[in-house]
Design a protein around this motif. Structure first.
Motif, PDB file in Angstrom:
ATOM      1  N   PHE A 150       0.830  -1.206   0.000  1.00 13.39           N
ATOM      2  CA  PHE A 150       0.000   0.000   0.000  1.00 13.39           C
ATOM      3  C   PHE A 150       0.865   1.256   0.000  1.00 13.39           C
ATOM      4  N   ALA A 151       1.902   1.278   0.815  1.00 13.98           N
ATOM      5  CA  ALA A 151       2.769   2.456   0.886  1.00 13.98           C
ATOM      6  C   ALA A 151       3.432   2.709  -0.464  1.00 13.98           C
ATOM      7  N   GLY A 152       3.953   1.664  -1.088  1.00 11.30           N
ATOM      8  CA  GLY A 152       4.607   1.814  -2.382  1.00 11.30           C
ATOM      9  C   GLY A 152       3.639   2.213  -3.476  1.00 11.30           C
ATOM     10  N   ALA A 153       2.467   1.602  -3.474  1.00  8.75           N
ATOM     11  CA  ALA A 153       1.468   1.930  -4.497  1.00  8.75           C
ATOM     12  C   ALA A 153       0.980   3.370  -4.335  1.00  8.75           C
ATOM     13  N   ALA A 154       0.751   3.800  -3.108  1.00 11.50           N
ATOM     14  CA  ALA A 154       0.320   5.181  -2.865  1.00 11.50           C
ATOM     15  C   ALA A 154       1.384   6.162  -3.338  1.00 11.50           C
ATOM     16  N   LYS A 155       2.643   5.849  -3.083  1.00  9.84           N
ATOM     17  CA  LYS A 155       3.742   6.711  -3.526  1.00  9.84           C
ATOM     18  C   LYS A 155       3.797   6.770  -5.051  1.00  9.84           C
ATOM     19  N   VAL A 192       1.242   6.389  -7.118  1.00  7.37           N
ATOM     20  CA  VAL A 192       0.118   7.212  -7.576  1.00  7.37           C
ATOM     21  C   VAL A 192       0.441   8.689  -7.393  1.00  7.37           C
ATOM     22  N   GLU A 193       1.079   9.005  -6.277  1.00  8.91           N
ATOM     23  CA  GLU A 193       1.417  10.402  -5.988  1.00  8.91           C
ATOM     24  C   GLU A 193       2.484  10.943  -6.933  1.00  8.91           C
ATOM     25  N   ASP A 212      -1.765   8.120 -15.265  1.00  7.30           N
ATOM     26  CA  ASP A 212      -3.032   8.029 -14.544  1.00  7.30           C
ATOM     27  C   ASP A 212      -3.143   6.656 -13.879  1.00  7.30           C
ATOM     28  N   ILE A 213      -4.076   6.524 -12.975  1.00  6.56           N
ATOM     29  CA  ILE A 213      -4.186   5.307 -12.162  1.00  6.56           C
ATOM     30  C   ILE A 213      -4.507   4.087 -13.020  1.00  6.56           C
ATOM     31  N   GLU A 214      -5.357   4.230 -14.007  1.00  7.88           N
ATOM     32  CA  GLU A 214      -5.683   3.090 -14.871  1.00  7.88           C
ATOM     33  C   GLU A 214      -4.432   2.579 -15.590  1.00  7.88           C
ATOM     34  N   THR A 215      -3.577   3.482 -16.015  1.00  5.39           N
ATOM     35  CA  THR A 215      -2.322   3.069 -16.654  1.00  5.39           C
ATOM     36  C   THR A 215      -1.438   2.322 -15.666  1.00  5.39           C
ATOM     37  N   LEU A 216      -1.377   2.800 -14.434  1.00  7.39           N
ATOM     38  CA  LEU A 216      -0.584   2.108 -13.421  1.00  7.39           C
ATOM     39  C   LEU A 216      -1.117   0.692 -13.196  1.00  7.39           C
ATOM     40  N   ILE A 217      -2.433   0.547 -13.149  1.00  8.67           N
ATOM     41  CA  ILE A 217      -3.033  -0.786 -13.000  1.00  8.67           C
ATOM     42  C   ILE A 217      -2.602  -1.665 -14.177  1.00  8.67           C
ATOM     43  N   ASN A 218      -2.776  -1.142 -15.374  1.00 10.49           N
ATOM     44  CA  ASN A 218      -2.441  -1.920 -16.579  1.00 10.49           C
ATOM     45  C   ASN A 218      -0.956  -2.274 -16.640  1.00 10.49           C
TER      46      ASN A 218
END
Length: 121
Positions: free
Chosen positions: A60-65, A67-68, A73-79
């Motif tokens: 969670f900490a790494g993913a939040a960082k 995103v920040e 965009d978030i959808e690209t990060l998911i993909n």
């Protein structure tokens, strides 16, 4: 400036306060629920609870960082984490098939509506 000494702040008009309640005021509980679910799943898959908790919190900490800090965009990060035919896409597709995103939106709408009710009382 006082609030900024505790963390990041956003100045908004009062008309947005109910939306802020649904996103940020109540948001920690949503995150805790997701963390709890991941820890429980990790333990069910054979990890000891402390290891599952540590890995989940670091994720969670790494993913939040990301995103920040990311220009994406978030959808690209998911993909970018999902490989076609890989492991992550199996979970993401399952979450989407089960309506996770809509469940979250619906819950937040209920929070928002309740906040509006309370502010009018």
């Amino acid at each position: 400036s006082l609030f900024s000494s505790f963390g990041k702040t956003v100045v908004l008009e009062e008309k947005y306060f109910d939306a802020v309640t649904a996103v940020s005021g109540s948001g920690p509980a949503y995150v805790y629920m997701f963390i709890k679910s991941m820890v429980d799943a990790g333990a069910a898959l054979g990890l000891d609870r402390e290891t599952a908790k540590y890995l989940t919190v670091q994720t969670f900490a790494g993913a939040a960082k990301m995103v920040e800090d990311s220009p994406f965009d978030i959808e690209t990060l998911i993909n970018n984490v999902c490989s076609k035919g890989g492991t992550t896409i199996q979970a993401v597709e399952s979450f989407r098939d089960d309506g996770l995103e809509e469940i979250i939106k619906k819950g937040m709408e209920k929070c928002y509506n309740r906040s509006k009710e309370l502010s009018q009382a």
